[in-house]
Design a protein around this motif. Structure first.
Motif, PDB file in Angstrom:
ATOM      1  N   LEU A 158       0.848  -1.251   0.109  1.00 14.28           N
ATOM      2  CA  LEU A 158       0.169   0.029  -0.195  1.00 14.28           C
ATOM      3  C   LEU A 158       0.743   1.370  -0.127  1.00 14.28           C
ATOM      4  N   ALA A 159       1.923   1.034   0.811  1.00 15.87           N
ATOM      5  CA  ALA A 159       2.944   2.413   0.808  1.00 15.87           C
ATOM      6  C   ALA A 159       3.497   2.721  -0.610  1.00 15.87           C
ATOM      7  N   SER A 160       3.671   1.877  -1.526  1.00 13.09           N
ATOM      8  CA  SER A 160       4.226   1.865  -2.780  1.00 13.09           C
ATOM      9  C   SER A 160       3.128   1.993  -3.885  1.00 13.09           C
ATOM     10  N   GLY A 161       1.855   2.326  -3.337  1.00 12.73           N
ATOM     11  CA  GLY A 161       0.689   2.922  -4.248  1.00 12.73           C
ATOM     12  C   GLY A 161       0.137   1.719  -4.937  1.00 12.73           C
ATOM     13  N   MET A 162       0.111   0.355  -4.350  1.00 11.14           N
ATOM     14  CA  MET A 162      -0.585  -0.552  -5.091  1.00 11.14           C
ATOM     15  C   MET A 162      -1.916  -1.127  -4.313  1.00 11.14           C
ATOM     16  N   CYS A 163      -2.741  -1.815  -4.831  1.00 13.28           N
ATOM     17  CA  CYS A 163      -3.676  -2.266  -4.212  1.00 13.28           C
ATOM     18  C   CYS A 163      -3.345  -3.633  -3.611  1.00 13.28           C
ATOM     19  N   VAL A 164      -4.097  -3.954  -2.825  1.00  8.18           N
ATOM     20  CA  VAL A 164      -3.885  -5.414  -2.115  1.00  8.18           C
ATOM     21  C   VAL A 164      -5.081  -6.265  -2.279  1.00  8.18           C
ATOM     22  N   VAL A 165      -5.039  -7.349  -2.718  1.00  8.01           N
ATOM     23  CA  VAL A 165      -6.191  -8.386  -2.741  1.00  8.01           C
ATOM     24  C   VAL A 165      -5.530  -9.719  -1.826  1.00  8.01           C
ATOM     25  N   ILE A 166      -6.546 -10.036  -0.825  1.00  3.57           N
ATOM     26  CA  ILE A 166      -5.855 -11.100  -0.126  1.00  3.57           C
ATOM     27  C   ILE A 166      -7.114 -12.190  -0.127  1.00  3.57           C
ATOM     28  N   GLY A 167      -6.809 -13.391  -0.375  1.00  8.53           N
ATOM     29  CA  GLY A 167      -7.771 -14.674  -0.850  1.00  8.53           C
ATOM     30  C   GLY A 167      -7.770 -15.447   0.423  1.00  8.53           C
ATOM     31  N   LEU A 168      -8.910 -16.014   0.886  1.00  9.92           N
ATOM     32  CA  LEU A 168      -9.012 -16.680   2.045  1.00  9.92           C
ATOM     33  C   LEU A 168      -9.667 -18.026   1.727  1.00  9.92           C
ATOM     34  N   GLN A 169      -9.248 -18.994   2.281  1.00 11.01           N
ATOM     35  CA  GLN A 169     -10.072 -20.172   2.186  1.00 11.01           C
ATOM     36  C   GLN A 169     -11.442 -20.312   3.195  1.00 11.01           C
ATOM     37  N   SER A 170     -11.388 -19.577   4.190  1.00 10.77           N
ATOM     38  CA  SER A 170     -12.327 -19.607   5.089  1.00 10.77           C
ATOM     39  C   SER A 170     -12.473 -18.433   5.927  1.00 10.77           C
ATOM     40  N   THR A 171     -13.765 -18.078   6.504  1.00 11.74           N
ATOM     41  CA  THR A 171     -13.782 -16.770   7.150  1.00 11.74           C
ATOM     42  C   THR A 171     -13.726 -16.977   8.503  1.00 11.74           C
ATOM     43  N   GLY A 172     -13.984 -18.396   9.170  1.00 12.48           N
ATOM     44  CA  GLY A 172     -14.150 -18.537  10.848  1.00 12.48           C
ATOM     45  C   GLY A 172     -15.694 -18.116  10.846  1.00 12.48           C
ATOM     46  N   GLU A 173     -16.692 -18.072  10.100  1.00 10.37           N
ATOM     47  CA  GLU A 173     -17.829 -17.535  10.487  1.00 10.37           C
ATOM     48  C   GLU A 173     -18.695 -18.538  11.339  1.00 10.37           C
ATOM     49  N   ALA A 174     -18.332 -19.929  11.072  1.00 12.57           N
ATOM     50  CA  ALA A 174     -19.231 -20.837  11.772  1.00 12.57           C
ATOM     51  C   ALA A 174     -18.617 -20.778  13.083  1.00 12.57           C
ATOM     52  N   ALA A 175     -17.561 -20.660  13.801  1.00 15.90           N
ATOM     53  CA  ALA A 175     -17.152 -20.690  14.908  1.00 15.90           C
ATOM     54  C   ALA A 175     -17.983 -19.130  15.607  1.00 15.90           C
ATOM     55  N   ALA A 176     -18.047 -18.096  14.856  1.00 20.38           N
ATOM     56  CA  ALA A 176     -18.445 -16.975  15.389  1.00 20.38           C
ATOM     57  C   ALA A 176     -19.972 -17.053  15.421  1.00 20.38           C
ATOM     58  N   ASP A 177     -20.723 -17.739  14.732  1.00 22.22           N
ATOM     59  CA  ASP A 177     -21.920 -17.897  14.817  1.00 22.22           C
ATOM     60  C   ASP A 177     -22.298 -18.836  16.199  1.00 22.22           C
ATOM     61  N   ALA A 178     -21.580 -19.835  16.295  1.00 24.95           N
ATOM     62  CA  ALA A 178     -21.748 -20.426  17.602  1.00 24.95           C
ATOM     63  C   ALA A 178     -21.793 -19.585  18.784  1.00 24.95           C
ATOM     64  N   MET A 179     -21.103 -18.507  18.680  1.00 22.39           N
ATOM     65  CA  MET A 179     -20.876 -17.728  19.852  1.00 22.39           C
ATOM     66  C   MET A 179     -22.485 -16.936  20.243  1.00 22.39           C
ATOM     67  N   GLY A 180     -23.090 -16.851  19.202  1.00 20.79           N
ATOM     68  CA  GLY A 180     -24.346 -16.001  19.566  1.00 20.79           C
ATOM     69  C   GLY A 180     -24.300 -14.614  19.489  1.00 20.79           C
ATOM     70  N   LEU A 181     -23.310 -14.020  18.835  1.00 18.17           N
ATOM     71  CA  LEU A 181     -23.096 -12.538  18.978  1.00 18.17           C
ATOM     72  C   LEU A 181     -24.334 -11.668  18.552  1.00 18.17           C
ATOM     73  N   GLU A 182     -24.824 -10.590  19.239  1.00 19.73           N
ATOM     74  CA  GLU A 182     -25.817  -9.863  18.902  1.00 19.73           C
ATOM     75  C   GLU A 182     -25.187  -8.457  18.572  1.00 19.73           C
ATOM     76  N   PRO A 183     -25.763  -7.590  17.586  1.00 19.70           N
ATOM     77  CA  PRO A 183     -25.285  -6.639  17.248  1.00 19.70           C
ATOM     78  C   PRO A 183     -25.092  -5.396  18.413  1.00 19.70           C
ATOM     79  N   GLY A 184     -23.880  -4.936  18.473  1.00 24.27           N
ATOM     80  CA  GLY A 184     -23.870  -4.025  19.589  1.00 24.27           C
ATOM     81  C   GLY A 184     -22.420  -3.898  20.106  1.00 24.27           C
ATOM     82  N   PRO A 185     -21.877  -3.340  21.022  1.00 18.40           N
ATOM     83  CA  PRO A 185     -20.590  -3.177  21.505  1.00 18.40           C
ATOM     84  C   PRO A 185     -20.412  -4.393  22.226  1.00 18.40           C
TER      85      PRO A 185
END
Length: 393
Positions: A221-248
């Protein structure tokens, strides 16, 4: 494939001809046995049986097309893997549910898959390949360029990994002792143990590499380029199991820690087995003090363990926040840092807080349009970094 006649264009008295044409077209569709190729079929993943109004137009059109052509062969093509079994609802021709299958409908199939977990999904994929229903090919890497970057671990990261290994070793020994004290022979517990351990260290290893990834991205980014990062997983399944609700929130959450906490709470025995007669009488199971002590020791050891937060949330935060980082994934919520403007004497001072926010409404079709918008921001240069997961891209 299916033609029709616009009755409004017919002269007066021609409605019977229009009806005859529509009937003939419908009959032709019923008898047609050609091949329908649904390319990029993952675009039809947002279909919920019984909630058609909340499904995307693409998903509904795919379902309607298959219903109109009952004798047609259907080929589902996509370079995107199925990250959630619920996204398979449009694949009606696979023969996984319905007549001559073990499951009456998609709801029964989905419930069975979710009960049995990831290992059963892998067995399903193997069975589909053996039956010739599933073919997976890899893309050629010809003329592709690769640079392997080493991600050295700091002493702090090494200590985190060693502490995690020690905790899993302690969990195994205590779990063996607790099962023996409770007189329980549950082989399924050990299947769950090894499966949870594999997922835990997968997320942990990704998290430990983030410092090196962030340094490379910031240099680009400091060299003026755009960064694209590919991921095989998002970890959403583990996050969903936590039962988070919108808020602080108190801070960024660790899917690794929550995954291990859930395993201990659900699978570590504290009571002796109860007979069906005693359960029917409403009697409380007998507690085993030694098991309770060991469980509390494990929970205390886990609470003291330092583990990395969700890697997607950390990447977005470290690379400038959601205002300048485009996210094209299938996850519905995320943890972000937001700025708060304080009033009064400290009007010029900004304070921060960490919140959990929804990227799209639950059970809605907003996700595809949101990811498309973020893709446009990245292409137009308004976003300096882009995070993509294979579950969407």
């Amino acid at each position: 494939l299916v033609g029709g006649t616009n009755s409004s264009a017919q002269p007066q008295g021609g409605s019977s001809k229009a009806a005859d044409a529509a009937t003939a077209a419908a009959a032709g569709a019923q008898a047609w046995d050609g091949l329908v190729v649904l390319d990029e079929c993952h675009k039809a993943k947002n279909f919920t049986p019984g909630k058609e109004a909340q499904s995307t137009k693409v998903a509904s059109a795919v379902i309607d097309l298959q219903a109109m052509l009952p004798n047609a062969r259907v080929l589902y093509c996509s370079a995107t893997g199925v990250s959630e079994v619920a996204n398979m609802a449009y694949m009606e021709r696979m023969g996984l549910w319905g007549p001559a299958s073990p499951f009456a409908d998609f709801a029964a199939f989905l419930e069975s898959m979710r009960k049995r977990g990831v290992s059963f999904m892998e067995l399903l994929a193997m069975e589909m390949k053996a039956a010739g229903r599933y073919v997976a090919r890899g893309l050629s890497f010809r003329q592709a360029e690769f640079l392997q970057v080493e991600a050295p671990l700091t002493p702090c990261k090494v200590a985190q990994y060693d502490a995690a290994v020690a905790l899993w070793q302690s969990l195994r020994s205590k779990l063996e002792a607790a099962l023996q004290l409770a007189g329980i022979e549950k082989r399924d517990v050990w299947k769950l143990y090894w499966a949870a351990q594999q997922r835990f260290f997968k997320l942990l290893c990704v998290g430990l590499k983030l410092d090196a990834v962030i340094a490379e991205a910031q240099a680009a980014l400091a060299s003026g380029m755009c960064v694209v990062i590919g991921l095989q997983s998002t970890g959403e399944a583990a996050a969903d199991a936590m039962g988070l609700e919108p808020g602080p929130l108190p801070g960024f959450v660790s899917p690794c820690k929550e995954m291990l906490l859930r395993f201990i709470q659900q699978n570590f025995p504290e009571h002796a087995p109860q007979s069906p007669e005693a359960a029917a009488m409403g009697l409380q199971p007998e507690a085993i003090p030694a098991c309770r002590i060991m469980k509390q020791q494990l929970l205390a050891q886990l609470a003291a363990l330092e583990l990395p937060p969700n890697f997607l949330d950390q990447l977005i935060d470290e690379l400038g926040g959601p205002a300048v980082v485009a996210e094209m994934t299938g996850r519905k919520g995320r943890v972000v840092r937001e700025q708060l403007q304080r009033k009064g004497a400290a009007a010029a001072a900004l304070s921060q807080r960490v919140v959990y926010e929804l990227r799209a409404k639950p059970d809605s079709s907003e996700m595809d349009s949101l990811n498309g918008k973020h893709e446009g921001l990245c292409v137009a240069g308004f976003a300096q970094a882009c995070l993509c997961s294979c579950s969407w891209w």
